[in-house]
Design a protein around this motif. Structure first.
Motif, short mmCIF file in Angstrom:
data_model
loop_
_atom_site.label_atom_id
_atom_site.label_comp_id
_atom_site.label_asym_id
_atom_site.label_seq_id
_atom_site.Cartn_x
_atom_site.Cartn_y
_atom_site.Cartn_z
N GLY A 194 8.07 -1.60 8.41
CA GLY A 194 7.21 -1.53 8.45
C GLY A 194 5.65 -1.16 7.10
O GLY A 194 5.19 -2.30 8.10
N GLU A 195 4.88 -0.17 7.53
CA GLU A 195 3.63 0.10 6.90
C GLU A 195 3.79 -1.14 5.96
O GLU A 195 2.25 -1.84 5.53
N LEU A 196 4.33 -1.25 5.34
CA LEU A 196 4.24 -2.13 3.29
C LEU A 196 4.49 -3.79 4.59
O LEU A 196 4.85 -4.40 3.76
N SER A 197 4.54 -4.22 5.44
CA SER A 197 5.66 -5.27 5.87
C SER A 197 4.88 -6.13 5.62
O SER A 197 4.58 -7.33 4.88
N SER A 198 3.56 -5.93 6.53
CA SER A 198 2.11 -6.75 5.67
C SER A 198 0.91 -6.11 4.63
O SER A 198 0.78 -5.20 3.93
N VAL A 199 0.77 -6.94 3.71
CA VAL A 199 -0.05 -6.69 2.36
C VAL A 199 -0.92 -6.68 2.39
O VAL A 199 -1.53 -5.72 1.53
N LYS A 200 -1.90 -7.09 3.54
CA LYS A 200 -3.21 -5.59 3.47
C LYS A 200 -2.90 -4.79 4.01
O LYS A 200 -3.67 -3.97 3.26
N ASN A 201 -2.26 -4.47 4.70
CA ASN A 201 -0.98 -2.89 4.93
C ASN A 201 -1.51 -2.18 4.08
O ASN A 201 -1.60 -0.94 3.72
N ALA A 202 -0.03 -3.01 3.16
CA ALA A 202 0.76 -2.00 1.99
C ALA A 202 -0.26 -2.21 1.44
O ALA A 202 -0.17 -0.86 0.15
N LEU A 203 -1.48 -2.74 0.84
CA LEU A 203 -2.42 -2.55 -0.40
C LEU A 203 -2.69 -1.27 -0.30
O LEU A 203 -2.87 -0.76 -1.45
N LEU A 204 -3.11 -0.50 0.57
CA LEU A 204 -3.85 0.99 0.78
C LEU A 204 -3.23 1.83 0.38
O LEU A 204 -4.06 2.54 -1.00
N PRO A 205 -1.90 1.68 0.62
CA PRO A 205 -1.21 2.83 0.48
C PRO A 205 -0.70 3.08 -1.44
O PRO A 205 -0.07 3.79 -2.11
N ALA A 206 -0.56 1.54 -1.51
CA ALA A 206 -0.40 0.70 -2.91
C ALA A 206 -0.39 1.35 -3.85
O ALA A 206 -0.51 1.90 -4.76
N ILE A 207 -1.92 0.89 -3.49
CA ILE A 207 -2.78 0.40 -4.68
C ILE A 207 -3.66 2.43 -4.75
O ILE A 207 -3.37 2.57 -5.62
N ALA A 208 -3.67 3.82 -3.69
CA ALA A 208 -3.75 4.57 -3.69
C ALA A 208 -2.79 5.39 -4.41
O ALA A 208 -2.81 5.94 -5.17
N ALA A 209 -1.19 4.90 -4.45
CA ALA A 209 -0.23 5.62 -5.03
C ALA A 209 -0.75 5.17 -6.56
O ALA A 209 -0.16 5.97 -7.54
N LEU A 210 -0.59 4.32 -7.09
CA LEU A 210 -1.33 3.86 -7.57
C LEU A 210 -2.31 4.58 -8.64
O LEU A 210 -2.38 5.14 -10.52
N GLY A 211 -2.88 4.72 -8.21
CA GLY A 211 -4.30 5.60 -8.56
C GLY A 211 -3.57 6.51 -8.95
O GLY A 211 -3.93 7.73 -10.06
N GLY A 212 -2.75 7.63 -8.41
CA GLY A 212 -2.11 8.71 -8.74
C GLY A 212 -1.29 8.80 -8.69
O GLY A 212 -0.99 9.76 -9.37
N MET A 213 -0.69 7.96 -10.02
CA MET A 213 -0.14 7.98 -11.28
C MET A 213 -0.54 7.73 -11.75
O MET A 213 -0.43 8.61 -13.35
N LEU A 214 -1.84 6.88 -12.73
CA LEU A 214 -2.62 6.43 -13.30
C LEU A 214 -3.51 7.80 -13.87
O LEU A 214 -3.40 8.01 -15.39
N LEU A 215 -3.88 8.28 -12.90
CA LEU A 215 -5.10 9.19 -13.64
C LEU A 215 -4.43 10.18 -14.11
O LEU A 215 -4.57 11.06 -14.36
N PRO A 216 -3.37 11.01 -12.98
CA PRO A 216 -2.48 12.00 -13.57
C PRO A 216 -1.85 12.29 -14.84
O PRO A 216 -1.82 13.05 -15.79
N ALA A 217 -1.72 10.24 -15.54
CA ALA A 217 -0.73 10.75 -16.54
C ALA A 217 -1.68 10.22 -17.17
O ALA A 217 -1.90 11.27 -18.67
N SER A 218 -2.52 9.96 -17.48
CA SER A 218 -4.81 9.70 -18.16
C SER A 218 -4.60 10.94 -18.86
O SER A 218 -4.65 11.43 -19.71
N ILE A 219 -5.10 11.85 -17.61
CA ILE A 219 -5.18 13.30 -17.90
C ILE A 219 -3.85 14.09 -18.75
O ILE A 219 -4.91 15.21 -19.99
#
Length: 380
Positions: A78-103
């Motif tokens: 699927g969308e995560l089978s290509s490293v380049k395609n996977a990076l966008l939602p993966a890094i977006a998800a990381l930001g969506g976890m780190l910033l709320p936790a920090s707040i």
């Protein structure tokens, strides 16, 4: 972009599930406060645990199995089978976890309860996709895939948080037995044993020992998903068949039962004063502000650094809308709040904050995306 039948089935089941979850939540809140006997149903004890405990530790393991199967499919084909395609939602998800936790941590660092730091990190797949699906064919296919991949990765992050930070005292014997069973199932996978029943029986036994190990038993669902043979991912594979089979029971039975059990909250006269507590403020600020900001900023940085790129049918306005919908915490956030706090009052405060701000995030995300997608129509 042409979306597969299995993806559309998953997307559609999550949409319907989101609508049912809203109804179950409203019913449970009303019933709890009008009929005291309703509350007692979920706290009735058998085999040493309450009904709610069995729902959270037992039925939810099946939910995590489905999430694991969906994640596996995305990783392999699927969308995560290509490293380049996977990076966008993966890094977006990381930001969506780190910033709320920090707040949350910043608000609660002096005198508050920092154990709830994982609560605003999670996105509810059913509600987020449900809100997106209400916009119909105007939604670009790539946006559906982005939000689905983001939510699945987000859930994986939540699972890791549960395993690492919300684990009680470990029983190394039980954990070792569970690990041994996992190893046996992995060997069966490598031997290309394509019959489903050995994996399911092994998964049940692994769940039992994981339950008594101190690590939350629902982790078993994800582990089991990754040892069930994927093959080529086609309709004949047992992974495909199991994932397809689980869609409706999870969407229309397990998640609604979870909602009924965990939103049975008595509301006292001064209950709403709790929304002014640092716990509630941290959760609400994390989901409403931290989620969209983290998802958007990390996505933008990923593209600007040329680590990945946006699909041709979506723009930054769509990513912002997906980020707002990411603020719908509900299932996973409620699940983590149960693990984070020992005090029932704090758990109920957290649940009410999650429900309130998830409703706000869902409404804002829907209104915003409806305005930016106005006049657009896309074939899926």
């Amino acid at each position: 972009m042409i979306l597969t039948k299995l993806f559309n089935d998953f997307f559609n089941s999550e949409r319907a599930s989101g609508i049912i979850l809203i109804g179950c939540t409203i019913f449970s809140l009303v019933a709890t406060n009008l009929f005291p006997g309703y509350f007692e149903i979920w706290h009735f004890s058998f085999a040493g645990h309450s009904v709610t405990h069995w729902v959270n530790d037992g039925l939810m393991a099946i939910f995590f199995l489905l999430i694991g199967l969906e994640l596996e499919r995305e990783v392999y084909i699927g969308e995560l089978s290509s490293v380049k395609n996977a990076l966008l939602p993966a890094i977006a998800a990381l930001g969506g976890m780190l910033l709320p936790a920090s707040i949350y941590y910043f608000i609660n660092r002096n005198g508050g309860d920092t154990r709830g730091v994982g609560i605003p990190m999670a996105t509810d797949i059913a509600f987020a996709l449900g809100a997106l699906s209400l916009l119909g064919k105007r939604v670009p296919p790539s946006l559906k895939v982005f939000l689905t991949a983001l939510a699945v990765i987000d859930d994986l992050g939540a699972i890791l948080v549960i395993a690492i930070f919300y684990t009680s005292t470990l029983s190394w014997v039980n954990l070792g037995i569970a690990a041994g069973i996992f190893l046996i199932l992995f060997v069966l996978n490598r031997l290309k044993i394509y019959t489903l029943w050995p994996y399911l029986i092994g998964g049940i036994i692994m769940w039992y020992f994981m339950l008594h190990s101190g690590v939350h038993a629902t982790i078993t669902g994800v582990l089991l998903a990754f040892v069930i043979p994927f093959g080529n991912g086609g309709e004949a594979s047992i992974s495909y068949k199991l994932q397809q089979f689980l869609h409706k029971p999870v969407a229309f039975i397990i998640l609604p039962v979870f909602a009924l059990a965990n939103t049975s909250i008595p509301i006292e006269g001064d209950f709403f004063l709790a929304f002014g507590s640092t716990i509630s403020i941290g959760i609400m600020a994390g989901l409403l502000i931290g989620k969209p900001l983290g998802i958007f900023v990390f996505s933008y940085a990923t593209v600007k650094l040329k680590l990945s790129s946006l699909s041709s049918d979506i723009a930054w306005k769509h990513i912002l809308g997906a980020g707002i919908l990411g603020g719908i915490g509900f299932t996973m956030s409620i699940f983590i709040s149960i693990l984070a706090f020992d005090n029932e009052t704090l758990i109920d405060q957290a649940k009410m904050s999650i429900m309130l701000i998830s409703t706000v995030s869902g409404a804002l995300g829907f209104i915003y995306l409806r305005s930016v997608l106005k006049g657009e129509a896309t074939e899926t």
